[in-house]
Design an enzyme around this catalytic site. Structure first.
Site, PDB file in Angstrom:
ATOM      1  N   ASN A 175      -7.369  97.987  26.455  1.00  0.00           N
ATOM      2  CA  ASN A 175      -8.192  98.870  25.617  1.00  0.00           C
ATOM      3  C   ASN A 175      -8.689 100.042  26.442  1.00  0.00           C
ATOM      4  OD1 ASN A 175      -7.951  96.977  23.507  1.00  0.00           O
ATOM      5  ND2 ASN A 175      -9.591  95.765  24.424  1.00  0.00           N
ATOM      6  N   GLU A 193       5.743  87.398  19.999  1.00  0.00           N
ATOM      7  CA  GLU A 193       5.266  86.629  21.153  1.00  0.00           C
ATOM      8  C   GLU A 193       5.244  85.144  20.785  1.00  0.00           C
ATOM      9  OE1 GLU A 193       1.292  88.005  21.797  1.00  0.00           O
ATOM     10  OE2 GLU A 193       1.905  89.623  23.142  1.00  0.00           O
ATOM     11  N   LYS A 243       1.489  99.029  21.515  1.00  0.00           N
ATOM     12  CA  LYS A 243       1.471  97.716  22.196  1.00  0.00           C
ATOM     13  C   LYS A 243       2.834  97.360  22.793  1.00  0.00           C
ATOM     14  CE  LYS A 243      -2.736  97.616  20.989  1.00  0.00           C
ATOM     15  NZ  LYS A 243      -3.688  98.190  21.960  1.00  0.00           N
ATOM     16  N   TYR A 301       3.482  81.823  20.156  1.00  0.00           N
ATOM     17  CA  TYR A 301       2.097  81.573  19.750  1.00  0.00           C
ATOM     18  C   TYR A 301       1.430  80.695  20.807  1.00  0.00           C
ATOM     19  CZ  TYR A 301      -1.937  79.898  17.166  1.00  0.00           C
ATOM     20  OH  TYR A 301      -3.209  79.590  16.785  1.00  0.00           O
ATOM     21  N   LYS A 355     -15.420  89.417  17.315  1.00  0.00           N
ATOM     22  CA  LYS A 355     -16.147  88.740  18.389  1.00  0.00           C
ATOM     23  C   LYS A 355     -17.591  88.553  17.948  1.00  0.00           C
ATOM     24  CE  LYS A 355     -13.104  90.858  21.800  1.00  0.00           C
ATOM     25  NZ  LYS A 355     -12.909  92.025  22.699  1.00  0.00           N
ATOM     26  N   ARG A 413     -11.200 102.197  26.027  1.00  0.00           N
ATOM     27  CA  ARG A 413     -12.543 102.652  25.615  1.00  0.00           C
ATOM     28  C   ARG A 413     -13.614 101.775  26.256  1.00  0.00           C
ATOM     29  NH1 ARG A 413     -10.589  99.003  21.892  1.00  0.00           N
ATOM     30  NH2 ARG A 413     -12.043  97.318  21.512  1.00  0.00           N
ATOM     31  N   GLY A 454      -6.373  94.257  18.783  1.00  0.00           N
ATOM     32  CA  GLY A 454      -7.637  93.642  18.392  1.00  0.00           C
ATOM     33  C   GLY A 454      -7.445  92.647  17.262  1.00  0.00           C
ATOM     34  N   GLU A 464      -3.045  93.045  25.853  1.00  0.00           N
ATOM     35  CA  GLU A 464      -3.214  94.478  25.566  1.00  0.00           C
ATOM     36  C   GLU A 464      -4.260  95.082  26.504  1.00  0.00           C
ATOM     37  OE1 GLU A 464      -4.421  93.091  21.377  1.00  0.00           O
ATOM     38  OE2 GLU A 464      -5.515  94.955  21.580  1.00  0.00           O
TER      39      GLU A 464
HETATM   40  C1  MV4 Z   1      -2.565  85.828  20.112  1.00  0.00           C
HETATM   41  C2  MV4 Z   1      -3.020  84.520  19.772  1.00  0.00           C
HETATM   42  C3  MV4 Z   1      -2.154  83.443  19.979  1.00  0.00           C
HETATM   43  N1  MV4 Z   1      -0.892  83.670  20.453  1.00  0.00           N
HETATM   44  N2  MV4 Z   1      -1.310  86.003  20.572  1.00  0.00           N
HETATM   45  C4  MV4 Z   1      -4.710  89.183  19.746  1.00  0.00           C
HETATM   46  C5  MV4 Z   1      -5.813  90.174  19.881  1.00  0.00           C
HETATM   47  C6  MV4 Z   1      -6.969  89.338  20.273  1.00  0.00           C
HETATM   48  N3  MV4 Z   1      -8.240  89.969  19.931  1.00  0.00           N
HETATM   49  C7  MV4 Z   1      -6.763  88.074  19.513  1.00  0.00           C
HETATM   50  N4  MV4 Z   1      -5.358  87.902  19.502  1.00  0.00           N
HETATM   51  C8  MV4 Z   1      -4.624  86.761  19.547  1.00  0.00           C
HETATM   52  N5  MV4 Z   1      -3.364  86.901  19.996  1.00  0.00           N
HETATM   53  C9  MV4 Z   1      -0.490  84.946  20.730  1.00  0.00           C
HETATM   54  N6  MV4 Z   1       0.771  85.144  21.200  1.00  0.00           N
HETATM   55  C10 MV4 Z   1      -4.339  84.366  19.278  1.00  0.00           C
HETATM   56  C11 MV4 Z   1      -5.127  85.488  19.141  1.00  0.00           C
HETATM   57  C12 MV4 Z   1      -6.463  85.309  18.598  1.00  0.00           C
HETATM   58  C13 MV4 Z   1      -7.519  84.991  19.443  1.00  0.00           C
HETATM   59  C14 MV4 Z   1      -7.301  84.835  20.804  1.00  0.00           C
HETATM   60  C15 MV4 Z   1      -8.383  84.486  21.611  1.00  0.00           C
HETATM   61  C16 MV4 Z   1      -9.664  84.333  21.063  1.00  0.00           C
HETATM   62  C17 MV4 Z   1      -9.861  84.502  19.725  1.00  0.00           C
HETATM   63  C18 MV4 Z   1      -8.800  84.831  18.879  1.00  0.00           C
HETATM   64  C19 MV4 Z   1      -8.990  84.993  17.513  1.00  0.00           C
HETATM   65  C20 MV4 Z   1      -7.927  85.285  16.713  1.00  0.00           C
HETATM   66  C21 MV4 Z   1      -6.657  85.475  17.262  1.00  0.00           C
END
Ligand code: MV4
Length: 449
Positions: free
Chosen positions: A290, A200, A116, A202, A237, A292, A164, A288
């Site tokens: 993916n 990163e 990443k 938040y 998801k 696949r 993920g 990120e």
């Molecule tokens: C984040 C975030 C908030 N701030 N990064 C990373 C992988 C992706 N599947 C979810 N991730 C997140 N990265 C920063 N800097 C919040 C999440 C996150 C999320 C984001 C959108 C929809 C659902 C989520 C569920 C958990 C975490």
């Protein structure tokens, strides 16, 4: 074109790949573990070979048995599906060494985008908007402290080998930074064998929007619009849709271009997904890429009419893309609900067991990608997904209405599933208004589980 493909996967994605191969006139080899002898993908394939015991590491992750099966049965190519070895550069390389085409990007591209920190560097070089944060990896507490002061708390610490949502830790303030850093480093090292971490800002209440891309080996790249995957529970998801109700046309266009720039900068081909976060001000940031085919690919297929898996196979066989960008038209609205053998009444704990009657929904605009059947026994060894219900409607209200109708039609006896949970979400007023954020379930669902 290939004459025979080995599918190095199981469940609904193996069935999906067999269907694509059948339409392309390609023979299929299914592999299965001792626990999957009665699985649907085994019944549907032209040939099937047992490659080991129930535990994934003895079968679906057993690289030497997979390669041996492919060579002994004369496969020209291997399709890895998603999960298991789909993003394993070593496996992709080994296929190539043995003269078997790996259906996916080049191994070095899988490796680069799987790291990443490197993925962020590739995106930054392509002027792709990133979440404000560290340039590369964070190597010391002092360095982290300085970056956090610059970008402001809270900050998210992520494992470079993660993705993920795995290997993420939140630091709310300066006081909790040191501990969050060391925990994240420890977790990264034990979970991925790679302790590298990055930081990163938040993003509060983000939407998770991803763009489907397709590229051929001649360098042509197109995108198939976006998918909104914001409704997640513990980074799983649950429901996805295309298009997203949170994007305006200008942002949609810009995001598509940015996704293509990212793929081009990564020298990408095959099917891929560029993931973004969209903040509450409508700003989007790359997080990120993916490498696949993804579980939720059918919602993009429903609104574009493009068979992504067939395109992926054609690309691997050396054909150029069947479509130019101007051929890609998004029409209507699609929603996918993942039907898992989990009990929402018991905090979504897995609920394996023997299904009684199993009657899938149908009718206008309904598609079911399923891996089970009446009287099939769901085993506890693998993930709990048994089917995906995907619907198409002329607009979001019709898609919601149709999904409710389809889920109510779905008969699955004797095994608790996530269907009742999906029906609650679809009935939720905030969801119906498109107000779905990452903390939707906790904040907007009465039981909040
Ligand atoms: C984040 C975030 C908030 N701030 N990064 C990373 C992988 C992706 N599947 C979810 N991730 C997140 N990265 C920063 N800097 C919040 C999440 C996150 C999320 C984001 C959108 C929809 C659902 C989520 C569920 C958990 C975490």
């Amino acid at each position: 074109m290939f004459s025979k493909i080995l599918i190095a996967n199981r469940g609904e994605i193996a069935v999906r790949i067999i269907r694509a191969c059948r339409e392309l006139g390609i023979e299929t080899i299914a592999v299965y573990s001792t626990a999957d002898r009665d699985s649907l993908h085994v019944k549907m394939a032209d040939q099937a070979v047992c490659i080991g015991g129930a535990a994934a590491r003895d079968s679906y992750l057993n690289i030497s048995n997979l390669i041996a099966a492919a060579k002994n049965l004369g496969a020209d190519a291997i399709h890895p599906g998603y999960g298991f070895l789909a993003e394993n550069p070593y496996f992709a390389n080994l296929c190539q060494t043995h003269g078997i085409k790996f259906i996916g990007p080049r191994a070095d591209v899988i490796e680069a985008l799987g790291d990443k920190v490197r993925a962020r560097e590739i995106a930054r070089a392509a002027a792709v908007p990133l979440v404000p944060g560290s340039d590369g990896a964070v190597n010391s507490y002092e360095e982290a402290l300085e970056i956090a002061e610059n970008i402001g708390y809270p900050v998210m610490i992520k494992a470079s080998a993660g993705g993920g949502g795995k290997g993420m830790r939140l630091a709310q303030s300066r006081e909790s930074l040191k501990e969050a850093l060391s925990t994240a480093r420890l977790e990264a090292s034990s979970a991925f064998g790679n302790e590298q971490i990055y930081m990163e800002k938040y993003i509060e209440e983000p939407r998770h929007i991803e763009i489907q891309v397709l590229g051929d080996e001649a360098g042509h790249l197109i995108h198939l619009g976006e998918r909104d995957c914001s409704l997640q529970r513990r980074n799983q998801k649950l429901l996805e849709e295309s298009p997203s109700s949170c994007l305006d046309p200008a942002t949609r266009k810009k995001m598509g271009e940015v996704a293509l720039n990212t793929a081009r900068a990564a020298d990408y081909y095959s099917a891929g997904t560029v993931e973004f976060l969209v903040d509450k001000y409508g700003q989007f940031f790359f997080i990120e890429m993916n490498t696949r085919i993804q579980v939720e690919h059918p919602v993009s297929e429903m609104v574009t009419g493009i068979d992504i898996v067939k395109e992926q196979i054609r690309i691997a066989a050396g054909y150029s893309l069947s479509y130019a960008q101007e051929d890609v038209k998004l029409d209507g609205w699609a929603i996918e609900c993942r039907v898992n053998a989990e009990d929402p009444q018991r905090n979504f704990q897995p609920s394996p067991g023997t299904i009684g009657q199993y009657i899938v929904p149908g009718g206008p605009g309904v598609r079911v990608d399923s891996s089970v059947y009446s009287n099939y026994t769901i085993t506890p060894y693998y993930d709990s997904m048994m089917a995906k219900v995907i619907v198409w409607g002329k607009d979001r209200p019709e898609a919601i209405q149709r999904m409710k109708r389809a889920l109510n039609e779905f008969v699955i006896e004797n095994v608790p599933t996530t269907i009742p949970f999906h029906l609650m979400v679809l009935d939720n007023a905030f969801f119906q208004r498109g107000e779905v954020y990452t903390n939707f379930i906790q904040r907007r669902m009465s039981n909040g589980r």
